[in-house]
Write an enzyme that holds these catalytic residues in place. Structure first.
Site, PDB file in Angstrom:
ATOM      1  N   ASP A 129       0.470  29.953  14.729  1.00 14.65           N
ATOM      2  CA  ASP A 129       0.732  28.824  13.846  1.00 14.65           C
ATOM      3  C   ASP A 129       2.091  28.977  13.164  1.00 14.65           C
ATOM      4  O   ASP A 129       2.231  29.745  12.218  1.00 14.65           O
ATOM      5  CB  ASP A 129      -0.414  28.765  12.826  1.00 14.65           C
ATOM      6  CG  ASP A 129      -0.310  27.590  11.887  1.00 14.65           C
ATOM      7  OD1 ASP A 129       0.706  26.870  11.917  1.00 14.65           O
ATOM      8  OD2 ASP A 129      -1.262  27.391  11.102  1.00 14.65           O
ATOM      9  N   ASP A 179       5.081  22.530  13.520  1.00 14.20           N
ATOM     10  CA  ASP A 179       3.795  23.162  13.228  1.00 14.20           C
ATOM     11  C   ASP A 179       2.942  23.296  14.482  1.00 14.20           C
ATOM     12  O   ASP A 179       2.297  22.333  14.911  1.00 14.20           O
ATOM     13  CB  ASP A 179       3.069  22.322  12.174  1.00 14.20           C
ATOM     14  CG  ASP A 179       1.750  22.942  11.723  1.00 14.20           C
ATOM     15  OD1 ASP A 179       1.553  24.153  11.966  1.00 14.20           O
ATOM     16  OD2 ASP A 179       0.928  22.219  11.139  1.00 14.20           O
TER      17      ASP A 179
END
Ligand SMILES: *[C@@H]1O[C@H](CO)[C@@H](O)[C@H](O)[C@H]1NC(C)=O
Ligand SMILES: *[C@@H]1O[C@H](CO)[C@@H](O)[C@H](O)[C@H]1NC(C)=O
Ligand SMILES: *[C@@H]1O[C@H](CO)[C@@H](O)[C@H](O)[C@H]1NC(C)=O
Length: 344
Positions: free
Chosen positions: A290, A97
């Site tokens: 992201d 992430d």
């Protein structure tokens, strides 16, 4: 890590042939350890000393690049890889992430974890240091809470001793699926709820990486009706880029902020089917890259403007902020420059 895929959403997955930026200096806190006098004390003392200053077991002059296999979970919902925690190493699948900075895994004390979630057993690790303090981490799609610990963490052949992470005992339902036990945050320490220096950042600052870069080559299964829950996810390259996985040159872009938080760039323009859509400028144009979310989000007025340019799109009454449109007319939404970084 923000939102899960929605059949109604625009769901513009960014495909990153590669991206990379230079790392920032680190700040460390010092801590005391207890006394002991057998031979393992000195081994541990050395490890603790390295860990204290964020130093990995480092062969001088040896820098490395690792190609780490990822798994694509639920048709592009998540991309995960294996991280080892503890001594002996306990392997866990963690979502990679770039939109957060903490490492956490579900702990054996977890009361709200699914029965199928592999759990970290702190008592099985000879190198674990559990602190008395806990914290929580909020994501767009849920929240976790637990106890802060430090232990040896390795991935792709890289090791950081005394990596701070959260041993999670409570989490929001739906945050983890299948064999996944947690999240490895790949953004900067400034936004870490644990206040820890992220694994990648320690490696970069200690000169363990060939270049202070990370890159993602990601598979896509969204449009494959035969896709299994877990499919090959591509390669996460830590410490460089893999020239066999992209063509052309890589454009390096300075982050438009003084203190790095997320991996940010300015979104300067958006076109829909070749037509320019006016979007926010200045700080409202700062956009985070992201890997932990399936969506592109933006200021309401910008999202409204993008959908206004898509014929037949309409707001989804039951989901604030979402629009739907006919899949047969999937528009080509594009954001130049940099063309190579964001595309549909
Ligand atoms: C680069 O990608 C190729 C092709 O997928 C792969 O075989 C190779 O192992 C990768 N190299 C590294 C260092 O990961
Ligand atoms: C922890 O140790 C126990 C006892 O040795 C063992 O049965 C168990 O499999 C271990 N669990 C993990 C996750 O290593
Ligand atoms: C899905 O599987 C069916 C049956 O095996 C096959 O005919 C079809 O081509 C597959 N579709 C895709 C997109 O792979």
């Amino acid at each position: 890590m923000a939102l899960r895929i929605s059949p109604f959403s625009l769901s513009l997955l960014f495909l990153l042939p590669a991206f990379s930026w230079a790392a920032e200096p680190l700040h460390f806190t010092l801590s005391r350890r207890s006394e002991s006098h057998d031979i393992s004390f000195y081994t541990h003392a050395a490890e603790h000393l390295r860990g204290k200053y964020g130093v990995t077991k480092h062969v001088p002059g040896r820098r490395a690049t690792a190609g780490i296999s990822m798994v694509n979970q639920q048709s592009d919902a998540s991309y995960f890889a294996t991280v080892n925690i503890g001594t002996p190493p306990q392997p866990f699948n963690v979502i990679l992430d770039t939109g957060s900075s903490d490492l956490w895994v579900a702990d054996a004390s977890c009361t709200t974890c699914s029965l199928s979630t592999p759990l970290f057993v702190a008592g099985n690790s000879t190198t674990i240091q559990l602190s008395a303090s806990g914290t929580n981490i909020k994501y767009g799609s849920g929240e976790v809470a637990g106890q802060i610990g430090r232990d040896t963490v390795s991935m792709g052949g890289f090791t950081v001793t005394q990596q701070t992470f959260l041993a999670v005992d409570q989490l929001t339902s739906g945050l983890l699926d299948g064999s996944v036990s947690g999240i490895l945050g790949l953004a900067f320490s400034t936004i870490a709820s644990t206040r820890a220096v992220p694994f990648w950042q320690t490696l970069a600052n200690n000169g363990q990486l060939t270049t202070p870069e990370m890159s993602f080559w990601m598979t896509r299964f969204r449009d494959d009706p035969n896709a299994s829950v877990e499919e090959p996810g591509g390669i996460f390259t830590l410490g460089g880029t893999n020239s066999s996985l992209f063509t052309g040159d890589i454009e390096f872009i300075d982050m438009p902020v003084n203190t790095p938080t997320f991996w940010l760039l300015s979104l300067n323009a958006v076109t829909v089917q070749g037509r320019t859509v006016a979007i926010s400028t200045g700080s409202a144009s700062l956009s985070a890259i992201d890997t932990g979310t399936t969506l592109i989000g933006g200021p309401t007025k910008d999202v409204d403007a993008i959908y206004a340019a898509i014929p037949g799109s309409q707001k989804v009454a039951s989901m604030a902020g979402f629009y739907s449109f006919r899949k047969s007319r999937t528009p080509f939404v594009h954001s130049p420059p940099p063309e190579r970084i964001l595309s549909t």
